[in-house]
Write an enzyme that holds these catalytic residues in place. Structure first.
Site, mmCIF file in Angstrom:
data_model
loop_
_atom_site.group_PDB
_atom_site.id
_atom_site.type_symbol
_atom_site.label_atom_id
_atom_site.label_comp_id
_atom_site.label_asym_id
_atom_site.label_seq_id
_atom_site.Cartn_x
_atom_site.Cartn_y
_atom_site.Cartn_z
ATOM 1 N N ALA A 66 -130.702 33.149 -83.163
ATOM 2 C CA ALA A 66 -130.502 34.216 -81.944
ATOM 3 C C ALA A 66 -131.923 34.652 -81.189
ATOM 4 O O ALA A 66 -131.696 35.429 -80.268
ATOM 5 C CB ALA A 66 -129.074 34.961 -82.356
ATOM 6 N N SER A 67 -132.760 34.478 -81.573
ATOM 7 C CA SER A 67 -134.442 35.180 -80.678
ATOM 8 C C SER A 67 -134.454 34.475 -80.426
ATOM 9 O O SER A 67 -135.539 35.569 -79.535
ATOM 10 C CB SER A 67 -135.161 36.014 -82.645
ATOM 11 O OG SER A 67 -135.795 34.889 -83.012
ATOM 12 N N GLY A 68 -134.494 33.305 -80.156
ATOM 13 C CA GLY A 68 -135.313 32.924 -78.925
ATOM 14 C C GLY A 68 -136.212 31.643 -79.501
ATOM 15 O O GLY A 68 -136.482 31.547 -78.970
ATOM 16 N N SER A 70 -136.427 31.164 -92.026
ATOM 17 C CA SER A 70 -137.925 31.443 -92.303
ATOM 18 C C SER A 70 -138.167 33.247 -92.719
ATOM 19 O O SER A 70 -138.671 34.125 -92.660
ATOM 20 C CB SER A 70 -139.594 31.147 -92.663
ATOM 21 O OG SER A 70 -139.771 31.716 -91.298
#
Length: 199
Positions: free
Chosen positions: A34-36, A105
């Protein structure tokens, strides 16, 4: 371990570059769920293709429907997931396509191994750290994964009960809670132009 194999090629990388009139590279998008990462990578892929620059996005979820469907989320399986994607993205870059690898990752050693693989092949590897505070990622939570992880329904979830080792010196550092998707895309394209990967 495969034996009795030989690498076959018809064109050198430089010959291919001249024929397709484009450089290849891997942009490795890393960050919390959900960081984009995928949002920015999707928008970048579209913009590059609109400019007739061949690119292809390798997305963490999409890859697990096929190539890596046999892998779970243990540390060992995450390592193998990233190893396979490193090899695939290297092949894309060698074919003079810009590969947009969008994967959490979480482990530095895996990202370093991906970089080394590209460096040994003399192919550009650009680490793109898509950075948001955990609180912002949890607030976004489009798939409801953080909620499930907090409830104990998902184990080994990065940022909750598994670590995320943030890049120390990424080529590109984005803050998607402060920058719009368009700003992020423009920033990346400016970097690619500066490095003469695109014109």
């Amino acid at each position: 371990m495969a034996t009795n194999i030989t690498w076959h090629h018809n064109l050198t990388h430089d010959e291919r570059k001249q024929l397709v009139k484009q450089n290849g590279a891997t942009l490795w998008f890393t960050g919390l769920s959900a960081s984009g990462k995928s949002t920015v990578a999707c928008a970048l892929e579209r913009k590059l293709l609109e400019q007739e620059i061949q690119s292809y996005r390798l997305d963490g979820d999409n890859i697990r429907f096929g190539l890596n469907k046999d892998l779970g989320f243990s540390e060992h399986d995450r390592n193998e997931n990233i190893r396979r994607i490193s090899e695939v993205s290297k092949l894309f870059a060698d074919s003079c396509v810009i590969s947009l690898a969008s994967f959490i990752s979480p482990y530095k050693k895996d990202r370093d191994a991906a970089r080394k693989l590209h460096e040994e092949a003399k192919l550009p590897f650009i680490e793109v750290y898509v950075d948001v505070p955990l609180s912002v990622a949890e607030e976004r939570d489009p798939k409801g994964l953080y909620k499930k992880a907090r409830e104990g329904l998902i184990k080994n979830f990065t940022g909750i009960d598994d670590p995320y080792e943030a890049p120390e010196n990424p080529e590109i550092h984005l803050n998607t809670h402060e920058q719009s998707v368009e700003q992020c895309v423009d920033f990346i394209i400016a970097y690619l132009k500066k490095e003469k990967i695109v014109v």
